[in-house]
Design a protein around this motif. Structure first.
Motif, PDB file in Angstrom:
ATOM      1  N   LYS A 276       0.807  -1.231   0.000  1.00 43.26           N
ATOM      2  CA  LYS A 276       0.000   0.000   0.000  1.00 43.26           C
ATOM      3  C   LYS A 276       0.835   1.273   0.000  1.00 43.26           C
ATOM      4  O   LYS A 276       0.276   2.375   0.094  1.00 43.26           O
ATOM      5  CB  LYS A 276      -0.999   0.016   1.164  1.00 43.26           C
ATOM      6  N   ASP A 277       2.151   1.162  -0.112  1.00 45.66           N
ATOM      7  CA  ASP A 277       3.022   2.337  -0.158  1.00 45.66           C
ATOM      8  C   ASP A 277       3.610   2.480  -1.546  1.00 45.66           C
ATOM      9  O   ASP A 277       4.411   1.651  -1.978  1.00 45.66           O
ATOM     10  CB  ASP A 277       4.159   2.196   0.859  1.00 45.66           C
ATOM     11  N   THR A 278       3.209   3.568  -2.232  1.00 42.22           N
ATOM     12  CA  THR A 278       3.706   3.780  -3.585  1.00 42.22           C
ATOM     13  C   THR A 278       4.102   5.235  -3.770  1.00 42.22           C
ATOM     14  O   THR A 278       3.691   6.111  -3.002  1.00 42.22           O
ATOM     15  CB  THR A 278       2.649   3.413  -4.652  1.00 42.22           C
ATOM     16  N   ASP A 279       4.890   5.490  -4.811  1.00 35.08           N
ATOM     17  CA  ASP A 279       5.294   6.855  -5.110  1.00 35.08           C
ATOM     18  C   ASP A 279       5.507   6.979  -6.611  1.00 35.08           C
ATOM     19  O   ASP A 279       5.694   5.978  -7.316  1.00 35.08           O
ATOM     20  CB  ASP A 279       6.568   7.224  -4.355  1.00 35.08           C
ATOM     21  N   LYS A 280       5.491   8.240  -7.077  1.00 29.89           N
ATOM     22  CA  LYS A 280       5.605   8.477  -8.514  1.00 29.89           C
ATOM     23  C   LYS A 280       7.045   8.466  -8.969  1.00 29.89           C
ATOM     24  O   LYS A 280       7.958   8.836  -8.226  1.00 29.89           O
ATOM     25  CB  LYS A 280       4.979   9.840  -8.855  1.00 29.89           C
ATOM     26  N   GLY A 281       7.213   8.092 -10.241  1.00 35.08           N
ATOM     27  CA  GLY A 281       8.494   8.211 -10.895  1.00 35.08           C
ATOM     28  C   GLY A 281       8.492   9.410 -11.813  1.00 35.08           C
ATOM     29  O   GLY A 281       7.716  10.353 -11.640  1.00 35.08           O
ATOM     30  N   GLU A 282       9.328   9.377 -12.836  1.00 36.43           N
ATOM     31  CA  GLU A 282       9.482  10.542 -13.697  1.00 36.43           C
ATOM     32  C   GLU A 282       8.427  10.643 -14.800  1.00 36.43           C
ATOM     33  O   GLU A 282       8.232  11.720 -15.371  1.00 36.43           O
ATOM     34  CB  GLU A 282      10.880  10.544 -14.326  1.00 36.43           C
TER      35      GLU A 282
END
Lengths: 111, 113
Positions: free
Chosen positions: B53-59
């Motif tokens: 449930k832990d995500t983050d954006k890339g480029e």
């Protein structure tokens, strides 16, 4: 942008050592040098990485200069299966520090 | 090689349809990543996950969403596919430690008509 500079392409005779150079003059003190390769149509494959000491594994050797501004990947006895694009990458050894792939070096192993 | 599988391996779809790509790992790696590879651009990070449930954006995250409900699965969704999303998509995993690196899956070739 990638933090590394590599030649666009290189040729090497089968059975000889392939020496792939990489310049990373802006590397910071805690960044590692990683090498990957990508054989046509496959996912990138990890080869080796190091901080400042030379490293060797079953696939290759990594030679990092004392000032850490450049390195060389050595494939000791190149085979036709080593034909691939080789990427030199500088990054922190943290999961959230992304891998920035530049254009790499296209290595052709000649029979 | 790390046990990473991607499904489907090939997909052709039409503009405007939703598409979900799946990445499955058997290595219990903490981190999972989605990249796309296009001619002239190399591999570019879309999104990554650092835990369930832990995500983050890339480029290049615009137009993509991800979900990770289990350690072993990381889904990439194109809510409304566009032709610019035609690409080869690679999943990768890693532990994120100094002795670890990222291991890549075999890729999914997506064509949006």
């Amino acid at each position: 942008d990638a933090k590394t500079t590599q030649p666009t392409s290189m040729d090497c005779a089968e059975g000889r050592a392939a020496n792939l150079p990489c310049n990373h003059s802006t590397i910071s003190g805690n960044e590692y040098v990683y090498w990957y390769r990508q054989i046509h149509s496959q996912g990138p494959q990890y080869i080796i990485h190091g901080l400042k000491n030379n490293e060797t594994n079953e696939m290759a050797s990594l030679i990092i200069t004392e000032d850490r501004k450049s390195s060389t990947l050595i494939l000791p006895h190149a085979t036709l299966r080593d034909t691939a694009v080789y990427y030199c990458i500088v990054r922190l050894p943290r999961g959230d520090d992304k891998i920035i792939f530049g254009k790499g070096t296209r290595l052709h192993i000649l029979p | 090689d790390a046990g990473i599988t991607q499904s489907p391996r090939h997909k052709v779809t039409e503009t405007g349809t939703p598409v979900t790509l799946r990445c499955h790992q058997t290595e219990n790696h903490r981190y999972m990543y989605w990249y796309r590879q296009d001619p002239g651009h190399g591999l570019r990070l879309i999104h990554y996950s650092y835990g369930v449930k832990d995500t983050d954006k890339g480029e290049v995250s615009d137009g993509y969403s991800v979900s990770r409900s289990k350690t072993e699965d990381f889904l990439l969704t194109l809510e409304s596919a566009t032709s610019s999303q035609t690409s080869v998509y690679f999943c990768a995993t890693g532990q994120g430690t100094s002795t670890d690196t990222q291991y890549f899956g075999p890729g999914t070739r997506l064509t949006v008509l």
